[in-house]
Motif scaffolding. Structure first.
Motif, short mmCIF file in Angstrom:
data_model
loop_
_atom_site.label_atom_id
_atom_site.label_comp_id
_atom_site.label_asym_id
_atom_site.label_seq_id
_atom_site.Cartn_x
_atom_site.Cartn_y
_atom_site.Cartn_z
N GLY A 74 0.82 -1.21 0.00
CA GLY A 74 0.00 0.00 0.00
C GLY A 74 0.85 1.26 0.00
N PHE A 75 0.43 2.26 -0.77
CA PHE A 75 1.13 3.54 -0.84
C PHE A 75 1.24 4.13 0.56
N PRO A 76 2.38 4.74 0.91
CA PRO A 76 2.54 5.33 2.26
C PRO A 76 1.46 6.36 2.57
N ILE A 77 0.81 6.22 3.72
CA ILE A 77 -0.24 7.17 4.12
C ILE A 77 -0.11 7.56 5.59
N TYR A 78 1.12 7.43 6.13
CA TYR A 78 1.31 7.76 7.54
C TYR A 78 1.28 9.27 7.77
N LYS A 79 1.15 9.66 9.02
CA LYS A 79 1.11 11.08 9.38
C LYS A 79 2.46 11.73 9.09
N ASP A 80 2.42 12.88 8.45
CA ASP A 80 3.64 13.62 8.10
C ASP A 80 4.10 14.41 9.33
N MET A 81 5.21 13.97 9.94
CA MET A 81 5.68 14.59 11.18
C MET A 81 6.41 15.91 10.94
N ASP A 82 6.53 16.32 9.67
CA ASP A 82 7.03 17.68 9.40
C ASP A 82 5.99 18.71 9.82
N TYR A 83 4.77 18.25 10.05
CA TYR A 83 3.68 19.12 10.47
C TYR A 83 3.06 18.53 11.74
N GLU A 85 1.77 19.63 14.42
CA GLU A 85 0.57 20.22 14.99
C GLU A 85 -0.65 20.04 14.10
N GLU A 86 -0.45 19.44 12.91
CA GLU A 86 -1.56 19.27 11.98
C GLU A 86 -1.80 17.79 11.72
N ASP A 87 -3.01 17.49 11.26
CA ASP A 87 -3.37 16.12 10.93
C ASP A 87 -3.15 15.91 9.43
N VAL A 88 -1.86 15.85 9.04
CA VAL A 88 -1.50 15.83 7.62
C VAL A 88 -0.93 14.47 7.22
N THR A 141 0.19 4.97 13.34
CA THR A 141 1.02 5.89 12.56
C THR A 141 0.19 6.77 11.64
N LEU A 142 -1.10 6.52 11.55
CA LEU A 142 -1.94 7.19 10.57
C LEU A 142 -2.51 8.50 11.10
N PRO A 143 -2.79 9.45 10.22
CA PRO A 143 -3.48 10.68 10.63
C PRO A 143 -4.83 10.32 11.25
N LYS A 144 -5.35 11.20 12.10
CA LYS A 144 -6.59 10.92 12.81
C LYS A 144 -7.76 10.70 11.86
N PHE A 145 -7.79 11.43 10.72
CA PHE A 145 -8.96 11.29 9.85
C PHE A 145 -8.99 9.90 9.20
#
Length: 257
Positions: A74-83, A85-88, A141-145
């Motif tokens: 599966g294509f990477p879809i983990y939360k981007d920790m460069d942001y 404070e955001e759910d990116v 590891t995934l964004p909240k949404f």
């Protein structure tokens, strides 16, 4: 007597850099062949990077649409920790910038341009849809949404762009995704493509990409694919002890290549 010359500097961000200078990224503008090949190359890179056997199913020229489906991680879809404070999701950077990729250190057998790949296809497509299987990911590891989507029975992450620009990012159930595609493509959803969508196994599939080449940029939106370089790399595996047990199976328009 000296002359003064002024040069106008034009700064192009993605996707405009690709759309205006396609030749710099490997597309000569005559056909959509390379757009499809880049997606198939990604499946080869997946097999070589993780030493995985991969099954690939694909359809081309289905009333201007093309699709590639694999059963990988599966294509990477983990939360981007460069942001932090955001759910990116990491996809936002991966699909909105050139040279953001994971294969820079993978040179053996890699057949695409590191960090370009699917971004080339996306930039030169009227519509581009990428989906990834959230069930194959570590939920923590995934964004909240995406986590909330999983709890609601929606395991398909969807990234949809138009002419290379982000249009929609969400999570869906399989049925919602099929309906989304039917609404987008309308009466152009061929029997083959409809079957392709219905055969998506929510537990087994890894990544799928659908795209409609942009007729404004290409002389022809038709795709021709003879199996290169997939078949050549597959044949090389039998001579490499690290890959001799890795199986690459590729199906095009219902027939094995």
């Amino acid at each position: 007597m000296s002359k003064k010359f002024e040069v106008d500097i034009i700064k192009l961000e993605y996707p405009h850099n690709v759309r205006q200078k396609m030749g710099m990224f490997g597309c000569d503008g005559t056909s959509a062949d390379i757009l499809f090949r880049e997606l198939v190359d990604n499946t080869v890179d997946l097999a070589t990077k993780f030493k995985l056997s991969i099954n690939v199913k694909s359809w081309i020229n289905q009333n201007e649409w093309n699709a590639v489906l694999d059963n990988g991680l599966g294509f990477p879809i983990y939360k981007d920790m460069d942001y932090p404070e955001e759910d990116v999701c990491i996809v936002r950077d991966m699909m909105r910038k050139i040279n953001v990729g994971s294969n820079f250190h993978q040179t053996e057998y890699s057949s695409g341009q590191n960090g370009v790949g699917s971004r080339l296809t996306q930039a030169i497509s009227e519509d581009f849809i990428l989906i990834s299987n959230a069930l194959k990911k570590d939920e923590s590891t995934l964004p909240k949404f995406i986590q909330e989507g999983l709890k609601a029975g929606k395991s398909i992450y969807v990234w949809h762009s138009k002419k290379g620009l982000a249009f929609n990012e969400t999570v869906m159930s399989k049925q919602e995704f099929v309906e989304y595609c039917k609404e987008l493509i309308g009466d152009k959803l061929t029997k083959n493509l409809n079957q392709f969508l219905e055969e998506i196994d929510e537990k087994e599939f890894g990544t799928m990409v659908m795209f409609k080449p942009d007729a404004e940029l290409l002389d022809s939106t038709k795709v021709s694919y003879k199996g290169y370089p997939f078949a050549i790399i597959k044949s090389l595996f039998q001579y490499d002890s690290d890959f001799k047990d890795i199986k690459l199976n590729f199906e095009l328009n219902g027939k094995e290549i």
